[in-house]
Design a protein around this motif. Sequence first.
Motif, PDB file in Angstrom:
ATOM      1  N   ASP A   1     -18.281  16.292 -34.250  1.00 23.73           N
ATOM      2  CA  ASP A   1     -18.816  17.438 -33.503  1.00 23.73           C
ATOM      3  C   ASP A   1     -18.924  17.129 -32.012  1.00 23.73           C
ATOM      4  OD1 ASP A   1     -19.054  19.110 -35.721  1.00 23.73           O
ATOM      5  OD2 ASP A   1     -21.151  18.567 -36.096  1.00 23.73           O
ATOM      6  N   ALA A   2     -19.397  15.928 -31.663  1.00 27.41           N
ATOM      7  CA  ALA A   2     -19.548  15.543 -30.255  1.00 27.41           C
ATOM      8  C   ALA A   2     -18.198  15.456 -29.565  1.00 27.41           C
ATOM      9  CB  ALA A   2     -20.289  14.212 -30.144  1.00 27.41           C
ATOM     10  N   GLU A   3     -17.215  14.877 -30.240  1.00 30.23           N
ATOM     11  CA  GLU A   3     -15.886  14.762 -29.646  1.00 30.23           C
ATOM     12  C   GLU A   3     -15.271  16.132 -29.404  1.00 30.23           C
ATOM     13  OE1 GLU A   3     -14.109  12.158 -28.418  1.00 30.23           O
ATOM     14  OE2 GLU A   3     -15.909  10.952 -28.725  1.00 30.23           O
ATOM     15  N   VAL A   4     -15.397  17.030 -30.359  1.00 28.35           N
ATOM     16  CA  VAL A   4     -14.849  18.379 -30.193  1.00 28.35           C
ATOM     17  C   VAL A   4     -15.591  19.099 -29.071  1.00 28.35           C
ATOM     18  CG1 VAL A   4     -14.570  20.649 -31.284  1.00 28.35           C
ATOM     19  CG2 VAL A   4     -13.966  18.571 -32.546  1.00 28.35           C
ATOM     20  N   SER A   5     -16.896  18.995 -29.057  1.00 24.28           N
ATOM     21  CA  SER A   5     -17.711  19.658 -28.038  1.00 24.28           C
ATOM     22  C   SER A   5     -17.374  19.190 -26.629  1.00 24.28           C
ATOM     23  CB  SER A   5     -19.189  19.393 -28.330  1.00 24.28           C
ATOM     24  OG  SER A   5     -19.996  19.959 -27.337  1.00 24.28           O
ATOM     25  N   ASP A   6     -17.013  17.910 -26.487  1.00 25.74           N
ATOM     26  CA  ASP A   6     -16.711  17.342 -25.173  1.00 25.74           C
ATOM     27  C   ASP A   6     -15.332  17.713 -24.634  1.00 25.74           C
ATOM     28  OD1 ASP A   6     -19.173  16.147 -25.145  1.00 25.74           O
ATOM     29  OD2 ASP A   6     -18.422  14.094 -25.432  1.00 25.74           O
ATOM     30  N   LYS A   7     -14.494  18.296 -25.461  1.00 26.35           N
ATOM     31  CA  LYS A   7     -13.134  18.623 -25.023  1.00 26.35           C
ATOM     32  C   LYS A   7     -13.172  19.744 -23.996  1.00 26.35           C
ATOM     33  CE  LYS A   7     -11.288  15.655 -27.717  1.00 26.35           C
ATOM     34  NZ  LYS A   7     -11.324  14.343 -27.130  1.00 26.35           N
ATOM     35  N   GLY A   8     -12.340  19.616 -22.978  1.00 27.90           N
ATOM     36  CA  GLY A   8     -12.265  20.629 -21.934  1.00 27.90           C
ATOM     37  C   GLY A   8     -10.840  21.054 -21.673  1.00 27.90           C
ATOM     38  N   GLY A   9     -10.686  22.029 -20.824  1.00 29.98           N
ATOM     39  CA  GLY A   9      -9.359  22.493 -20.438  1.00 29.98           C
ATOM     40  C   GLY A   9      -8.660  23.255 -21.549  1.00 29.98           C
ATOM     41  N   VAL A  10      -7.376  23.473 -21.337  1.00 27.50           N
ATOM     42  CA  VAL A  10      -6.576  24.235 -22.294  1.00 27.50           C
ATOM     43  C   VAL A  10      -6.465  23.494 -23.624  1.00 27.50           C
ATOM     44  CG1 VAL A  10      -4.276  25.191 -22.755  1.00 27.50           C
ATOM     45  CG2 VAL A  10      -5.280  25.390 -20.479  1.00 27.50           C
ATOM     46  N   SER A  11      -6.160  22.203 -23.563  1.00 27.78           N
ATOM     47  CA  SER A  11      -6.030  21.447 -24.812  1.00 27.78           C
ATOM     48  C   SER A  11      -7.373  21.378 -25.540  1.00 27.78           C
ATOM     49  CB  SER A  11      -5.473  20.049 -24.557  1.00 27.78           C
ATOM     50  OG  SER A  11      -6.366  19.283 -23.777  1.00 27.78           O
ATOM     51  N   GLY A  12      -8.468  21.323 -24.796  1.00 30.51           N
ATOM     52  CA  GLY A  12      -9.792  21.334 -25.413  1.00 30.51           C
ATOM     53  C   GLY A  12     -10.078  22.652 -26.107  1.00 30.51           C
ATOM     54  N   ALA A  13      -9.637  23.728 -25.487  1.00 28.92           N
ATOM     55  CA  ALA A  13      -9.810  25.043 -26.103  1.00 28.92           C
ATOM     56  C   ALA A  13      -9.021  25.130 -27.408  1.00 28.92           C
ATOM     57  CB  ALA A  13      -9.377  26.142 -25.136  1.00 28.92           C
ATOM     58  N   VAL A  14      -7.828  24.547 -27.421  1.00 34.29           N
ATOM     59  CA  VAL A  14      -7.012  24.530 -28.642  1.00 34.29           C
ATOM     60  C   VAL A  14      -7.726  23.736 -29.737  1.00 34.29           C
ATOM     61  CG1 VAL A  14      -4.837  23.719 -29.651  1.00 34.29           C
ATOM     62  CG2 VAL A  14      -4.826  24.872 -27.441  1.00 34.29           C
ATOM     63  N   VAL A  15      -8.266  22.582 -29.378  1.00 35.09           N
ATOM     64  CA  VAL A  15      -8.978  21.761 -30.356  1.00 35.09           C
ATOM     65  C   VAL A  15     -10.194  22.513 -30.889  1.00 35.09           C
ATOM     66  CG1 VAL A  15     -10.372  19.666 -30.636  1.00 35.09           C
ATOM     67  CG2 VAL A  15      -8.186  19.551 -29.447  1.00 35.09           C
ATOM     68  N   LYS A  16     -10.972  23.097 -29.984  1.00 34.99           N
ATOM     69  CA  LYS A  16     -12.173  23.823 -30.404  1.00 34.99           C
ATOM     70  C   LYS A  16     -11.830  25.008 -31.293  1.00 34.99           C
ATOM     71  CE  LYS A  16     -14.978  22.438 -26.474  1.00 34.99           C
ATOM     72  NZ  LYS A  16     -15.641  22.833 -25.230  1.00 34.99           N
TER      73      LYS A  16
ATOM     74  N   TYR B   1      -3.509  21.802 -38.703  1.00 37.65           N
ATOM     75  CA  TYR B   1      -3.321  20.378 -38.400  1.00 37.65           C
ATOM     76  C   TYR B   1      -2.054  20.181 -37.567  1.00 37.65           C
ATOM     77  CZ  TYR B   1      -3.102  15.331 -38.852  1.00 37.65           C
ATOM     78  OH  TYR B   1      -3.059  13.983 -38.573  1.00 37.65           O
ATOM     79  N   GLY B   2      -1.004  20.900 -37.917  1.00 37.85           N
ATOM     80  CA  GLY B   2       0.242  20.801 -37.168  1.00 37.85           C
ATOM     81  C   GLY B   2       0.082  21.194 -35.710  1.00 37.85           C
ATOM     82  N   LYS B   3      -0.785  22.164 -35.445  1.00 36.19           N
ATOM     83  CA  LYS B   3      -1.034  22.577 -34.065  1.00 36.19           C
ATOM     84  C   LYS B   3      -1.885  21.551 -33.314  1.00 36.19           C
ATOM     85  CE  LYS B   3      -0.462  27.519 -34.625  1.00 36.19           C
ATOM     86  NZ  LYS B   3      -1.042  28.844 -34.481  1.00 36.19           N
ATOM     87  N   LEU B   4      -2.787  20.895 -34.012  1.00 27.90           N
ATOM     88  CA  LEU B   4      -3.673  19.926 -33.376  1.00 27.90           C
ATOM     89  C   LEU B   4      -3.032  18.542 -33.237  1.00 27.90           C
ATOM     90  CD1 LEU B   4      -7.040  20.749 -35.180  1.00 27.90           C
ATOM     91  CD2 LEU B   4      -6.328  21.436 -32.882  1.00 27.90           C
ATOM     92  N   ARG B   5      -2.111  18.225 -34.098  1.00 32.57           N
ATOM     93  CA  ARG B   5      -1.576  16.869 -34.169  1.00 32.57           C
ATOM     94  C   ARG B   5      -0.890  16.381 -32.892  1.00 32.57           C
ATOM     95  NH1 ARG B   5      -0.339  12.363 -33.814  1.00 32.57           N
ATOM     96  NH2 ARG B   5       0.188  10.908 -35.474  1.00 32.57           N
ATOM     97  N   PRO B   6      -0.158  17.234 -32.149  1.00 28.25           N
ATOM     98  CA  PRO B   6       0.501  16.705 -30.950  1.00 28.25           C
ATOM     99  C   PRO B   6      -0.457  16.019 -29.965  1.00 28.25           C
ATOM    100  CG  PRO B   6       1.434  18.823 -31.497  1.00 28.25           C
ATOM    101  CD  PRO B   6       0.254  18.625 -32.417  1.00 28.25           C
ATOM    102  N   ASN B   7      -1.691  16.469 -29.891  1.00 27.80           N
ATOM    103  CA  ASN B   7      -2.682  15.836 -29.020  1.00 27.80           C
ATOM    104  C   ASN B   7      -3.590  14.884 -29.791  1.00 27.80           C
ATOM    105  OD1 ASN B   7      -1.964  17.068 -26.550  1.00 27.80           O
ATOM    106  ND2 ASN B   7      -2.943  18.957 -27.220  1.00 27.80           N
ATOM    107  N   GLY B   8      -3.278  14.675 -31.046  1.00 27.16           N
ATOM    108  CA  GLY B   8      -4.136  13.860 -31.906  1.00 27.16           C
ATOM    109  C   GLY B   8      -4.359  12.453 -31.396  1.00 27.16           C
ATOM    110  N   LYS B   9      -3.306  11.813 -30.947  1.00 31.41           N
ATOM    111  CA  LYS B   9      -3.432  10.425 -30.510  1.00 31.41           C
ATOM    112  C   LYS B   9      -4.386  10.320 -29.318  1.00 31.41           C
ATOM    113  CE  LYS B   9      -0.961   6.207 -29.847  1.00 31.41           C
ATOM    114  NZ  LYS B   9       0.103   5.461 -30.407  1.00 31.41           N
TER     115      LYS B   9
END
Length: 150
Positions: free
Chosen positions: A27-42, A121-129
Amino acid sequence: MADTLKEILLDSSRRPAVVTDFETLVDAEVSDKGGVSGAVVKTGFAAVKKIKPGIIPSAVETLLPDFVGALEPFYGDFRAQGGSDFGAYLTSRSDEASDALLSVTDSRAERSSRDSIKKVYGKLRPNGKKNVEEALPRLGQLVDKHAAAV
């Protein structure tokens, strides 16, 4: 004193607290995400939680032994070196550690019978690493916390 992650994190007396701490970490990691990629993760995280409420604690509980197995070689090396900060150690080996952890979720997603889960998962995986690498310090702190309590 426990010498392995399995002894530290999977012990039946500590496992519920470990699972709760992992949920908090996610939850903390997802909450801390910002920007466009963060919005995708959230958005993806919210979609997964909406598709199946309770999926995060269930996934943590199910995947914890595999994550522990993926991290065990790193923890063994860390202990052999006399390390005192597992998060810093994982960060110093972020490429290998993130690949090891992602191999667990990749395998799980591949075996899923739910197309909706595979799609998200397929949409999130490119930024997974990158996301996993960013979580390594917190992950190490979680392990250090539970190791200190043993």
